[in-house]
Design a protein around this motif. Structure first.
Motif, PDB file in Angstrom:
ATOM      1  N   VAL B 453     -11.156   3.519  -6.673  1.00 55.03           N
ATOM      2  CA  VAL B 453     -10.111   4.392  -6.125  1.00 55.03           C
ATOM      3  C   VAL B 453      -9.940   5.624  -7.005  1.00 55.03           C
ATOM      4  O   VAL B 453      -9.874   6.754  -6.510  1.00 55.03           O
ATOM      5  CB  VAL B 453      -8.781   3.623  -5.992  1.00 55.03           C
ATOM      6  CG1 VAL B 453      -7.637   4.572  -5.709  1.00 55.03           C
ATOM      7  CG2 VAL B 453      -8.877   2.571  -4.896  1.00 55.03           C
ATOM      8  N   ILE B 454      -9.882   5.403  -8.321  1.00 53.51           N
ATOM      9  CA  ILE B 454      -9.692   6.515  -9.261  1.00 53.51           C
ATOM     10  C   ILE B 454     -10.855   7.514  -9.117  1.00 53.51           C
ATOM     11  O   ILE B 454     -10.647   8.735  -9.071  1.00 53.51           O
ATOM     12  CB  ILE B 454      -9.617   6.007 -10.713  1.00 53.51           C
ATOM     13  CG1 ILE B 454      -8.442   5.064 -10.911  1.00 53.51           C
ATOM     14  CG2 ILE B 454      -9.583   7.160 -11.697  1.00 53.51           C
ATOM     15  CD1 ILE B 454      -7.102   5.730 -11.009  1.00 53.51           C
ATOM     16  N   ILE B 481       1.995  10.703   5.540  1.00 52.82           N
ATOM     17  CA  ILE B 481       3.125  10.096   4.816  1.00 52.82           C
ATOM     18  C   ILE B 481       3.054   8.575   4.907  1.00 52.82           C
ATOM     19  O   ILE B 481       3.250   7.866   3.910  1.00 52.82           O
ATOM     20  CB  ILE B 481       4.470  10.612   5.377  1.00 52.82           C
ATOM     21  CG1 ILE B 481       4.641  12.087   5.020  1.00 52.82           C
ATOM     22  CG2 ILE B 481       5.638   9.800   4.830  1.00 52.82           C
ATOM     23  CD1 ILE B 481       5.813  12.744   5.703  1.00 52.82           C
ATOM     24  N   ILE B 484       0.433   7.266   2.649  1.00 54.74           N
ATOM     25  CA  ILE B 484       0.868   7.284   1.238  1.00 54.74           C
ATOM     26  C   ILE B 484       1.816   6.124   0.963  1.00 54.74           C
ATOM     27  O   ILE B 484       1.698   5.438  -0.060  1.00 54.74           O
ATOM     28  CB  ILE B 484       1.539   8.632   0.895  1.00 54.74           C
ATOM     29  CG1 ILE B 484       0.484   9.730   0.849  1.00 54.74           C
ATOM     30  CG2 ILE B 484       2.266   8.548  -0.440  1.00 54.74           C
ATOM     31  CD1 ILE B 484       1.045  11.109   0.635  1.00 54.74           C
ATOM     32  N   MET B 485       2.757   5.892   1.892  1.00 57.38           N
ATOM     33  CA  MET B 485       3.753   4.821   1.693  1.00 57.38           C
ATOM     34  C   MET B 485       3.092   3.451   1.668  1.00 57.38           C
ATOM     35  O   MET B 485       3.634   2.506   1.101  1.00 57.38           O
ATOM     36  CB  MET B 485       4.811   4.858   2.805  1.00 57.38           C
ATOM     37  CG  MET B 485       5.587   6.151   2.877  1.00 57.38           C
ATOM     38  SD  MET B 485       6.562   6.453   1.407  1.00 57.38           S
ATOM     39  CE  MET B 485       8.000   5.479   1.743  1.00 57.38           C
ATOM     40  N   PHE B 487      -0.373   3.104   0.826  1.00 55.46           N
ATOM     41  CA  PHE B 487      -1.363   3.132  -0.256  1.00 55.46           C
ATOM     42  C   PHE B 487      -0.716   2.906  -1.630  1.00 55.46           C
ATOM     43  O   PHE B 487      -1.217   2.132  -2.451  1.00 55.46           O
ATOM     44  CB  PHE B 487      -2.111   4.468  -0.247  1.00 55.46           C
ATOM     45  CG  PHE B 487      -2.938   4.696  -1.480  1.00 55.46           C
ATOM     46  CD1 PHE B 487      -2.511   5.558  -2.480  1.00 55.46           C
ATOM     47  CD2 PHE B 487      -4.151   4.030  -1.658  1.00 55.46           C
ATOM     48  CE1 PHE B 487      -3.265   5.762  -3.626  1.00 55.46           C
ATOM     49  CE2 PHE B 487      -4.907   4.231  -2.800  1.00 55.46           C
ATOM     50  CZ  PHE B 487      -4.467   5.100  -3.790  1.00 55.46           C
ATOM     51  N   VAL B 488       0.403   3.588  -1.896  1.00 60.37           N
ATOM     52  CA  VAL B 488       1.001   3.557  -3.242  1.00 60.37           C
ATOM     53  C   VAL B 488       1.391   2.144  -3.678  1.00 60.37           C
ATOM     54  O   VAL B 488       0.971   1.678  -4.741  1.00 60.37           O
ATOM     55  CB  VAL B 488       2.184   4.548  -3.330  1.00 60.37           C
ATOM     56  CG1 VAL B 488       3.024   4.288  -4.570  1.00 60.37           C
ATOM     57  CG2 VAL B 488       1.669   5.982  -3.318  1.00 60.37           C
ATOM     58  N   PRO B 489       2.187   1.405  -2.909  1.00 56.66           N
ATOM     59  CA  PRO B 489       2.525   0.052  -3.360  1.00 56.66           C
ATOM     60  C   PRO B 489       1.321  -0.878  -3.386  1.00 56.66           C
ATOM     61  O   PRO B 489       1.248  -1.781  -4.225  1.00 56.66           O
ATOM     62  CB  PRO B 489       3.581  -0.440  -2.360  1.00 56.66           C
ATOM     63  CG  PRO B 489       3.479   0.454  -1.199  1.00 56.66           C
ATOM     64  CD  PRO B 489       2.920   1.730  -1.655  1.00 56.66           C
ATOM     65  N   PHE B 491      -1.786  -0.031  -4.150  1.00 58.53           N
ATOM     66  CA  PHE B 491      -2.495   0.269  -5.402  1.00 58.53           C
ATOM     67  C   PHE B 491      -1.734  -0.304  -6.590  1.00 58.53           C
ATOM     68  O   PHE B 491      -2.329  -0.883  -7.503  1.00 58.53           O
ATOM     69  CB  PHE B 491      -2.664   1.788  -5.543  1.00 58.53           C
ATOM     70  CG  PHE B 491      -3.424   2.182  -6.776  1.00 58.53           C
ATOM     71  CD1 PHE B 491      -2.752   2.527  -7.944  1.00 58.53           C
ATOM     72  CD2 PHE B 491      -4.814   2.200  -6.782  1.00 58.53           C
ATOM     73  CE1 PHE B 491      -3.450   2.884  -9.086  1.00 58.53           C
ATOM     74  CE2 PHE B 491      -5.513   2.555  -7.921  1.00 58.53           C
ATOM     75  CZ  PHE B 491      -4.831   2.896  -9.074  1.00 58.53           C
ATOM     76  N   ALA B 492      -0.395  -0.124  -6.572  1.00 53.06           N
ATOM     77  CA  ALA B 492       0.429  -0.639  -7.671  1.00 53.06           C
ATOM     78  C   ALA B 492       0.303  -2.151  -7.770  1.00 53.06           C
ATOM     79  O   ALA B 492       0.183  -2.709  -8.860  1.00 53.06           O
ATOM     80  CB  ALA B 492       1.895  -0.243  -7.468  1.00 53.06           C
ATOM     81  N   TYR B 493       0.300  -2.824  -6.635  1.00 56.02           N
ATOM     82  CA  TYR B 493       0.178  -4.281  -6.625  1.00 56.02           C
ATOM     83  C   TYR B 493      -1.197  -4.716  -7.131  1.00 56.02           C
ATOM     84  O   TYR B 493      -1.323  -5.609  -7.963  1.00 56.02           O
ATOM     85  CB  TYR B 493       0.418  -4.837  -5.220  1.00 56.02           C
ATOM     86  CG  TYR B 493       0.110  -6.308  -5.125  1.00 56.02           C
ATOM     87  CD1 TYR B 493      -1.064  -6.761  -4.550  1.00 56.02           C
ATOM     88  CD2 TYR B 493       0.983  -7.245  -5.669  1.00 56.02           C
ATOM     89  CE1 TYR B 493      -1.356  -8.107  -4.502  1.00 56.02           C
ATOM     90  CE2 TYR B 493       0.685  -8.601  -5.625  1.00 56.02           C
ATOM     91  CZ  TYR B 493      -0.482  -9.020  -5.038  1.00 56.02           C
ATOM     92  OH  TYR B 493      -0.784 -10.356  -5.003  1.00 56.02           O
ATOM     93  N   TYR B 495      -3.451  -3.142  -9.015  1.00 53.79           N
ATOM     94  CA  TYR B 495      -3.661  -2.872 -10.430  1.00 53.79           C
ATOM     95  C   TYR B 495      -2.659  -3.631 -11.286  1.00 53.79           C
ATOM     96  O   TYR B 495      -3.008  -4.194 -12.337  1.00 53.79           O
ATOM     97  CB  TYR B 495      -3.569  -1.367 -10.683  1.00 53.79           C
ATOM     98  CG  TYR B 495      -3.867  -0.948 -12.098  1.00 53.79           C
ATOM     99  CD1 TYR B 495      -2.960  -0.188 -12.817  1.00 53.79           C
ATOM    100  CD2 TYR B 495      -5.055  -1.314 -12.716  1.00 53.79           C
ATOM    101  CE1 TYR B 495      -3.239   0.211 -14.117  1.00 53.79           C
ATOM    102  CE2 TYR B 495      -5.334  -0.927 -14.019  1.00 53.79           C
ATOM    103  CZ  TYR B 495      -4.417  -0.161 -14.715  1.00 53.79           C
ATOM    104  OH  TYR B 495      -4.678   0.221 -15.997  1.00 53.79           O
ATOM    105  N   GLY B 496      -1.379  -3.645 -10.830  1.00 58.08           N
ATOM    106  CA  GLY B 496      -0.329  -4.316 -11.594  1.00 58.08           C
ATOM    107  C   GLY B 496      -0.588  -5.804 -11.739  1.00 58.08           C
ATOM    108  O   GLY B 496      -0.393  -6.383 -12.806  1.00 58.08           O
ATOM    109  N   THR B 499      -3.413  -6.284 -14.329  1.00 59.86           N
ATOM    110  CA  THR B 499      -2.977  -6.164 -15.729  1.00 59.86           C
ATOM    111  C   THR B 499      -2.073  -7.326 -16.109  1.00 59.86           C
ATOM    112  O   THR B 499      -2.115  -7.810 -17.243  1.00 59.86           O
ATOM    113  CB  THR B 499      -2.233  -4.833 -15.978  1.00 59.86           C
ATOM    114  OG1 THR B 499      -1.141  -4.730 -15.064  1.00 59.86           O
ATOM    115  CG2 THR B 499      -3.167  -3.650 -15.801  1.00 59.86           C
ATOM    116  N   GLY B 500      -1.264  -7.786 -15.146  1.00 59.08           N
ATOM    117  CA  GLY B 500      -0.404  -8.936 -15.412  1.00 59.08           C
ATOM    118  C   GLY B 500      -1.224 -10.161 -15.776  1.00 59.08           C
ATOM    119  O   GLY B 500      -0.930 -10.879 -16.738  1.00 59.08           O
TER     120      GLY B 500
END
Lengths: 359, 509
Positions: B453-454, B481, B484-485, B487-489, B491-493, B495-496, B499-500
């Motif tokens: 993705v990056i 929009i 984005i709404m 995609f953002v969570p 991606f956060a989930y 990756y998050g 890392t968790g």
């Protein structure tokens, strides 16, 4: 081709953004806030227009809050009723903030960043400096006051005052076990939303407001704020996206650093004494405030309210940038040193136990 | 008589049953090797002479499981005595053949021991009983069945093992097909191989085991320390005693009890820093979770308290009645925890076995029972000053799955609200425990996706920024929009959570 408002992201800028996210994540995990107090001015120092920095940060916060509130919810620290009542006020506050920011964005000056508005940048910086200097001083006063007097727990004087006013309609919130006037809830929500929408900082206002004005327990305030942050982040992201003020590249790069830093910061809370946590928090926020304050003359110059030579403009910009990064890096280093020391100590203890045949 | 294969030095254990020829085999083997021969009956007599009520232990086999587990401390004393005296005989003789039901378990931590099991066909054994006792075939058959059953119970009571498990032995000999002298001749060559020779490391292990057994025996005999749940380890003359924090007052007395213990240079008594309470209605015979729980306890320097919950109901008169499915010796009338010194503890047999399994993992553990519902459980946990974590297993087994889940969530919430203690379920621990390699793969996949993705975002910067600035794309702004709404969570989930997991592996979460 990169357009006016959006900065050009080369490798150096991308790495700086990731580092920004990492520092913001460590501080956010350590302090318990979203990290916007560092990341928003940090992005502005990289040349990102203020409105875009706020919009990108609030979008970044939306994704993080969605994941974070799950853990709090499982522990029963979320007063959903209070959260839902505050939603309306905070949504209105965010909407007002977005309208002000985007209106100011249309006022062009010489330009501080790639293509932003010094008026919007100045406005964001002033609000930032004013609000967060109060927060920083309160945190430092609280940390030092506890040492001298040994008092436990937050003061309930303000909450009791509002309760005595008894402004109907009064609403009972069972999880927090408090009765609060809807007017008080709405005004606090409006303020929280406005600040979240203006500078991207919500937790620093919302949590103390819930504790001192509503009188609810700290854990519930933190959990409810995170619940609220999820919706505020979504609404803020939606509004800024409508205005075209989200840089998805920055959001993704910030995540790259912040979602690593947050675990280190959270671990740091186990190995650093509480008093030290508060002092570090207060000092870092104060330095962020000073960093932002140093950039204000540049915006005034762009708006023709001051006259500065290019040398001084560069000096102010550089000072603002380095002051911010130094404060953030110092805070992160303090935390990392404590984390590494604690891990080493633990490793030695484990090795000793193993040699004795225990464990 | 010196061995024809002079020079071999070994310890041989022979596990025997009834009328299998085991005693004769062991004696013949010892004679041919020139080793000392010791049987369990000899050590059992010594134990009786020392005042250990061996008969009481043996009678416990015919009692309900709940009674058996009251004799846990007595059993530990018996085993400690046996181990000490067996090792003393080994020291005196140098080489030994020990024959008993499961003698290899006494020396289970000692390497290089040759473990032999002797079996025989049922027909062979029935004939042997008929000849010896002069009874008919049917009675001989029943006799063998009864004795075998008692033996299995005895071994399970002492060691919690399955006697028939072939993995416990190096050789199994079926004497139905062989003469005893020939069987002994065949095994002599095995006793000579290097893997079964006494080594300096083995001798050190014997010394440590003997010292730990002596310490354990003394602690079990002393009134001040007999009831404490503790773990005793010895290393080169240093004795380490670890206690559950529930027995803090005993810690001060331990050095005094072990004063002048032969072979003991120093005594160190430590308390576990905290305790983990493992709560469920029923414990399995050998819970697969034991190694992970023990590992967690070691990392936290904690003991484990196995808390069994016994649901109660109120009848029409308001009297508390215990669920009929539970077997009891005595019913508590007070409700809540039954403390030491009060009415006799009622423990599930498997609860005690779980405790033994944890102690084998070098984890200090204790057992308790709580009667009642959520209120009683929370009250009982509130009395535990040193509790760091509550692990909840299956509760209310008679309820539906939804009912069990509801009970778990309610209890979890009450513990968090009232006591502020962290709570985990056994299924969460199982998932974590089994996830090892799977987690590594998931982390790798997540990071690869994030890297992709990056790369795409940085490569298509112009296109991404044009989503908002290009006038021709205004009409699809709403689509952008929504994307984005989403995609953002996501991606956060992605990756998050990666890392968790990584920080969990690094034990920083």
């Amino acid at each position: 081709m990169v357009h006016d408002v959006f900065i050009h992201l080369n490798l150096a800028t991308a790495i700086q953004t990731v580092v920004l996210g990492f520092i913001g994540g460590v501080l956010s995990g350590f302090i318990g806030s979203g990290g916007a107090f560092f990341m928003t001015p940090g992005m502005m120092n990289l040349g990102v227009p203020g409105v875009l920095a706020v919009g990108s940060n609030i979008t970044h916060k939306f994704g993080k809050a969605l994941i974070g509130q799950k853990a709090h919810g499982e522990m029963g620290n979320v007063d959903r009723k209070l959260g839902l009542f505050m939603l309306v006020g905070s949504f209105i506050g965010i909407r007002i903030a977005v309208w002000i920011n985007t209106t100011l964005l249309k006022i062009k000056g010489d330009g501080h960043g790639a293509g932003g508005s010094p008026a919007a940048d100045l406005y964001i910086s002033l609000v930032f400096v004013f609000i967060l200097s109060i927060v920083a001083l309160m945190i430092l006063r609280d940390a030092l006051k506890k040492r001298d007097t040994g008092e436990e727990g937050p003061s309930t004087r303000i909450a009791e005052f509002f309760n005595r006013l008894n402004l109907p309609p009064m609403i009972y919130f069972p999880v927090s076990d408090v009765r609060i006037s809807l007017w008080v809830v709405s005004i606090v929500a409006l303020g929280t939303g406005y600040l979240a929408g203006t500078i991207g900082v919500g937790g620093f206002i919302g949590v103390p407001a819930m504790i001192y004005v509503f009188g609810i327990p700290t854990a519930v305030a933190a959990g409810t704020e995170l619940f609220l942050a999820m919706f505020m982040g979504a609404w803020g992201a939606f509004n800024y996206a409508l205005a075209g003020m989200i840089d998805l590249r920055l959001v993704v790069l910030l995540y790259l650093g912040s979602l690593v830093g947050i675990h280190i910061g959270a671990y740091g809370t186990k190995v650093v004494r509480e008093k030290m946590i508060r002092i570090v928090t207060g000092v870092i926020i104060l330095l962020c405030v000073i960093s932002r304050g140093v950039a204000i003359p540049v915006y005034l110059n762009s708006l023709g309210r001051m006259t500065l030579t290019q040398v001084w403009i560069d000096r102010f910009n550089l000072a603002s940038k380095y002051l911010l990064f130094v404060s953030g890096l110092t805070g992160v280093l303090i935390i990392l040193v404590n984390v590494i020391t604690a891990r080493r100590r633990r490793g030695k203890v484990q090795a000793k136990l193993r040699s004795l045949g225990i464990g | 008589m010196l061995s024809d294969f002079g020079g071999s030095m070994a310890i041989i254990t022979v596990s025997r049953g009834t009328y299998r020829g085991g005693v004769q085999f062991a004696e013949e083997l010892a004679r041919r090797l020139g080793y000392d021969c010791v049987g369990r009956e000899e050590l059992s007599d010594l134990a009786s002479d020392a005042g250990i009520p061996v008969g009481k232990l043996q009678m416990a086999l015919v009692k309900p499981p709940s009674i058996q587990q009251h004799l846990g401390p007595l059993r530990d004393m018996y085993l400690a005595f046996f181990t000490d005296h067996l090792i003393t005989r080994i020291r005196q003789s140098g080489n030994i053949v020990y024959h008993g039901h499961a003698g290899h378990m006494l020396l289970s931590t000692i390497p290089n021991i040759l473990r032999v099991r002797v079996v025989a066909d049922l027909e062979y054994r029935v004939k042997g009983v008929q000849e010896r006792l002069g009874i008919n075939r049917e009675k001989a058959f029943r006799y063998i069945q009864d004795v075998d059953r008692d033996r299995e119970r005895w071994v399970r009571f002492l060691y919690d093992i399955d006697l028939a498990d072939p993995q416990c032995f190096d050789f199994t000999l079926n004497l139905s097909q062989m003469h005893v002298p020939n069987a002994a001749s065949g095994l002599i060559r095995m006793a000579d191989i290097p893997e079964f020779q006494i080594t300096p490391a083995m001798e050190r292990s014997l010394d440590d085991l003997q010292l730990a057994s002596r310490a354990r025996y003394r602690l079990a005999r002393d009134k001040r320390t007999e009831v404490a749940e503790l773990e005793v380890v010895a290393d080169s003359g240093k004795v380490q005693v670890r206690l559950s924090p529930l027995y803090a007052e005993v810690a001060a007395v331990v050095p005094e009890v072990l004063q002048d213990l032969e072979g003991c240079e120093s005594v160190k008594c430590t308390l576990a820093q905290g305790s983990i309470v493992w709560l469920q209605d029923r414990f399995e015979q050998a819970p697969p979770l034991c190694p992970y729980m023990a590992s967690m306890a070691r990392q936290w320097d904690a003991s484990i308290e196995l808390m069994r919950s016994v649901p109660t109901t109120k009848d029409e008169s308001g009297a508390v009645r215990i669920d009929e499915r539970v077997e009891l010796l005595e019913r508590s009338e007070t409700g809540g925890i039954q403390e030491d010194g009060e009415a006799e503890r009622v423990e599930d047999l498997n609860q005690a076995r779980t405790k033994d399994a944890l102690q084998k993992q070098q984890c200090v553990s204790s057992i308790s029972t709580v009667y009642g519902g959520i209120d009683e459980i929370v009250s009982a946990l509130g009395k535990r000053d040193h509790c760091n974590l509550v692990v909840i297993g299956e509760l209310r087994l008679s309820s539906s799955e939804a009912g069990q889940k509801r009970m778990y969530e309610q209890l979890r919430g009450r513990i968090a609200d009232n006591l502020g203690l962290p709570v985990l379920s056994t299924s969460e621990i199982e998932r974590e425990a089994k996830s090892g390699l799977k987690n590594g793969v998931l982390i790798g996949i997540r990071f690869l996706l994030v890297a992709a993705v990056i790369t795409l975002v940085m490569h298509f910067q112009g296109a991404i920024t044009a989503l908002f600035t290009d006038e021709s794309l205004q009409s699809i702004r709403w689509v952008v929009i929504v994307c984005i709404m989403v995609f953002v969570p996501t991606f956060a989930y992605l990756y998050g959570s990666g890392t968790g997991m990584l920080f969990k592996l690094l034990k920083m979460k």
